[in-house]
Design an enzyme around this catalytic site. Structure first.
Site, short mmCIF file in Angstrom:
data_model
loop_
_atom_site.label_atom_id
_atom_site.label_comp_id
_atom_site.label_asym_id
_atom_site.label_seq_id
_atom_site.Cartn_x
_atom_site.Cartn_y
_atom_site.Cartn_z
N LYS A 198 38.91 73.87 -78.28
CA LYS A 198 38.66 75.29 -78.03
C LYS A 198 37.37 75.68 -78.73
O LYS A 198 37.04 75.14 -79.80
CB LYS A 198 39.81 76.15 -78.59
CG LYS A 198 39.57 77.65 -78.53
CD LYS A 198 40.71 78.43 -79.18
CE LYS A 198 40.40 79.92 -79.21
NZ LYS A 198 41.49 80.71 -79.81
N GLU A 234 46.26 78.27 -76.17
CA GLU A 234 45.21 78.79 -77.05
C GLU A 234 45.83 79.40 -78.31
O GLU A 234 45.33 79.20 -79.43
CB GLU A 234 44.40 79.85 -76.30
CG GLU A 234 43.27 80.45 -77.10
CD GLU A 234 42.56 81.57 -76.36
OE1 GLU A 234 41.87 82.36 -77.03
OE2 GLU A 234 42.71 81.67 -75.12
N GLU A 284 43.69 92.05 -86.19
CA GLU A 284 44.16 90.76 -86.69
C GLU A 284 44.14 90.66 -88.21
O GLU A 284 43.07 90.65 -88.83
CB GLU A 284 43.32 89.63 -86.09
CG GLU A 284 43.85 88.25 -86.43
CD GLU A 284 43.28 87.17 -85.54
OE1 GLU A 284 43.70 86.01 -85.69
OE2 GLU A 284 42.41 87.47 -84.70
#
Length: 389
Positions: free
Chosen positions: A142, A235, A191
């Site tokens: 990724k 992911e 986050e």
């Protein structure tokens, strides 16, 4: 250092007292913090190993400060770049903003913005395509590629209304404004990188996203599709595994839920996993733990070194403090650090906004461009701008 607590001040009062250039503002579900002035600056030099040296420098600065002192500020994406951390002269705290908070929408009083995308959308799509080759060959699992919008105003930019509007849209999120040399880092991150209270630690990685819709039925359809998306769940799992691996050496116990949940902001749906643990050694500070996690695959990629190299090769700008971390830490080691996303770096006449997307082997370049456009909306809507590609 002077400190006032929740019994003597309200969160709205702290918001109204924020002044760019002389304040640090941090709002979270735990409460609101406004730090003012600079009693001391944490020594910081841009050199190899900068991030690894920060916890010791912070501990030394707090040991020399008055009892109850904090260190506040921001840490950049690059491990070797200089952080911006200070011991403030005074701190005021209040309880958290309530979810039902009603703040007025404030105008930034800018007649017109000159807007420059960096890179242009077509160039961003080409960079995503370029990343797919190493992803599909197995060189990378990724990589997160970002782009920016440079907005210039003919008048002086007042960040107070922007901070107000960010909180108005997501009062229980993580909203921040931190002084940097010559500019301000401002945003509303969904986050949580790391919070520590005593022996208890929490990290809440997000990865896998979908834009919200104004239509309730479509909004629900997008959320349900995200929750079952194989691409997004893969992911997300990459990020959660990395966070768990980063925390495990420090924790006596660690709880990692088997499946993600949905969380939402005003503009986005995200896959979310709340990782909780108990420290094996309470001398380990929140900053040390956050540094061990930074950068997560949510903002860099994996393997981290190869992903970082690909970012430097494909992104036409220095991220600076974007995808770094912002927050605070005290002398007991407690603190909150959030991932610096949904943010802008601002000076007197301009703001540079940032947004990124996690690229994996089956990513669609056009879909990733659309995801970055959706993520820009957090700042753009708070600025009174409807949409930019």
């Amino acid at each position: 250092m002077t400190t006032r607590h929740a019994s003597t001040v309200s969160p709205v009062e702290l918001l109204s007292d924020y002044r760019a250039g002389s304040s640090f503002f941090f709002s979270s579900p735990h409460g609101v913090l406004l730090a003012e002035g600079v009693a001391a600056t944490v020594p910081s030099v841009a050199a190899p190993g900068e991030l690894g040296a920060l916890p010791a420098r912070v501990a030394a600065a707090l040991a020399e400060a008055e009892p109850g002192a904090l260190v506040v500020g921001a840490v950049p994406f690059d491990h070797n770049a200089a952080a911006s951390l200070v011991v403030p002269e005074g701190v005021r705290r209040a309880g958290a903003f309530p979810a039902e908070l009603r703040l007025p929408e404030l105008s930034m009083n800018v007649p017109e913005w000159e807007i420059t995308p960096v890179p242009e959308p077509a160039a961003y799509v080409r960079s995503v395509r370029a990343a797919l080759t190493p992803l599909r060959s197995g060189e990378l699992d990724k990589v997160v590629l970002s782009r920016s919008l440079e907005l210039t105003a003919p008048t002086t930019v007042d960040l107070g209304p922007l901070l107000n509007n960010l909180i108005r849209r997501d009062p229980t999120g993580y909203t921040f404004a931190a002084d940097l040399p010559g500019r301000t880092l401002i945003g509303a991150s969904p986050e949580l990188l790391l919070t520590r209270r005593g022996a208890s630690v929490v990290s809440n990685p997000l990865a896998g996203s979908a834009a919200r819709s104004a239509d309730p039925e479509e909004d629900r359809r997008r959320a349900e599709a995200l929750l079952v998306s194989a691409k997004d769940r893969h992911e997300h799992a990459v990020v959660v595994d990395a966070v768990a691996a980063g925390l495990r050496p420090y924790c006596r116990t660690l709880d990692v839920p088997a499946a993600p949940e949905l969380v939402r902001t005003a503009t986005m749906w995200h896959l979310s996993t709340r990782v909780t643990g108990e420290l094996a050694d309470e001398r380990t500070s929140a900053l040390e733990l956050a540094a061990a996690l930074h950068p997560t695959p949510a903002v860099c990629g994996t393997p981290v070194g190869a992903a970082r190299d690909k970012i430097h090769a494909l992104e036409p700008f220095d991220r600076g403090f974007y995808t770094g971390m912002v927050g605070w830490c005290d002398g007991n080691g407690d603190g909150d650090w959030v991932v610096t996303i949904r943010c802008a770096e601002a000076d007197d006449h301009s703001l540079r906004l940032f947004a990124g997307a996690g690229i994996v082997g089956d990513s669609s370049p056009e879909a990733e461009l659309a995801e970055t456009a959706a993520k820009f909306r957090t700042l753009l809507l708070a600025m009174g701008i409807e949409q930019i590609a």
